[in-house]
Design an enzyme around this catalytic site. Structure first.
Site, PDB file in Angstrom:
ATOM      1  N   GLU A 180       9.742  -7.809   7.804  1.00 20.73           N
ATOM      2  CA  GLU A 180      10.504  -8.728   6.947  1.00 20.73           C
ATOM      3  C   GLU A 180      11.504  -8.008   6.059  1.00 20.73           C
ATOM      4  O   GLU A 180      12.644  -8.441   5.924  1.00 20.73           O
ATOM      5  CB  GLU A 180       9.556  -9.579   6.091  1.00 20.73           C
TER       6      GLU A 180
ATOM      7  N   HIS B 225      -1.646 -17.477   4.222  1.00 18.47           N
ATOM      8  CA  HIS B 225      -0.625 -18.281   4.894  1.00 18.47           C
ATOM      9  C   HIS B 225      -0.390 -19.615   4.192  1.00 18.47           C
ATOM     10  O   HIS B 225       0.247 -20.502   4.744  1.00 18.47           O
ATOM     11  CB  HIS B 225      -1.043 -18.571   6.341  1.00 18.47           C
TER      12      HIS B 225
END
Length: 343
Positions: A73, A142
């Protein structure tokens, strides 16, 4: 009110479109409209996207416009921010916004602050998008809602769609905006169909950033929400209507800049306020709304303290029964409304 007949008349060009297809449509139209736009992220190209949002786009636009990245990322977000500074208009997808933490230095220190620090000389027209908040059975790493985190930072615009119309209109507006925009989608909404008018399906359709939408008119209490909980608020409003309580439901659509004027006007009318969000309570979106109402003229119209309905103040558990108890349910909203109305 002017559009209401269309909602009940199939011949008026209204059709059912899922949030997934609305986002796909928006990306397709903007890639076609402006050759500076490109999409990058994990699995977005050959696999058609982890959630199939970018389905068919790689085959249509090729390797230079739809780019698969490594699982890094910080790396691919940095590439995207640099590309934006150089004049391109990247759409940077995170497989979940929880993983944007890996790249938060790029999002905040590089993207959000550069226009100000360069005295307006360097624009960073970039969209960071992907699923945000709790899905189902994916546990703590998550499930975090980042609306309050990113909404906290000057230099960013932050949008949070609920319906297919929100999703398409806000994504197109975000891609065309010259500022960095964080678009917080919801994974559980991707497969949900919503009615979309012919106008909303046109290539020119955008939803202005910074403008809330009143999803249901009411007179007794104002419910303010964003993303998936908007649907819960409408369900709660339908139940409460049978008991004679009319809720006004406001879909924020944008977290930053926040349309507090629409909320204030509603509170002046209903004299009661309940905020609903999936994120944690401390320093949350609801806390900000309550503070802004208290500081403004609408405070004088409140007949009871504002009430917040939020996620539980814990990392998200994995077990379904615990997860259900950590996310605001329709019954929690009904309870909060009755509490503030003292019924």
């Amino acid at each position: 009110a002017g559009r209401s007949p269309a909602l009940h008349c199939p011949s008026a060009g209204v059709s059912q479109v899922t949030v997934r297809d609305a986002l796909n449509q928006a990306l397709d139209e903007e890639l076609e409209r402006d050759e500076r736009v490109f999409l990058l992220g994990e699995e977005v190209a050959q696999y058609d996207g982890a959630y199939k949002i970018s389905r068919g786009l790689w085959k249509k636009y090729g390797d230079k416009r739809v780019i698969d990245t490594p699982i890094s990322e910080m790396g691919f977000t940095g590439i995207a921010v640099g590309a934006a500074m150089a004049g391109l208009r990247p759409v940077c997808e995170f497989m979940t916004f929880n993983f944007s933490m890996q790249a938060i230095d790029q999002v905040i220190n590089s993207a959000a602050k550069t226009c100000y620090m360069s005295a307006g000389a360097i624009a960073v027209p970039i969209v960071f998008r992907g699923p945000n908040g709790a899905s189902a059975g994916v546990a703590a790493q998550h499930s975090q809602c980042f609306a309050a985190w990113y909404g906290h930072c000057p230099g960013l615009k932050v949008v949070s769609p609920w319906s297919s119309e929100d999703a398409k209109g806000l994504l197109k507006a975000s891609i065309r905006d010259d500022n960095p925009v964080v678009m917080l989608e919801n994974e559980l909404l991707y497969g949900v169909p919503f009615e979309m008018s012919e106008q909303a399906q046109s290539k020119d359709f955008v939803v202005p950033i910074g403008k809330a939408k009143i999803e249901r008119q009411g007179t007794h209490v104002t419910l303010v929400s964003h993303s998936r909980p908007v649907g819960h608020c409408l369900e709660a409003a339908a139940v409460l209507a049978k008991e004679g309580v009319e809720c006004e439901v406001i879909n924020l659509r944008t977290i930053r800049p926040m349309d507090i004027e629409t909320v204030e006007a509603s509170v002046v009318k209903t004299n009661h306020l309940v905020t609903v969000e999936g994120g944690w309570p401390q320093f949350g979106v609801g806390a900000e709304i309550c503070a802004r109402i208290m500081e403004g003229s609408a405070f004088n119209y409140l007949d009871a303290p504002a009430v917040r309905v939020t996620g539980a103040d814990v990392p998200m558990p994995y077990a379904k029964i615990l997860e259900d108890n950590c996310i605001p349910q329709v019954k929690d909203i009904i309870f909060a409304v009755k509490k503030t109305l003292n019924i």
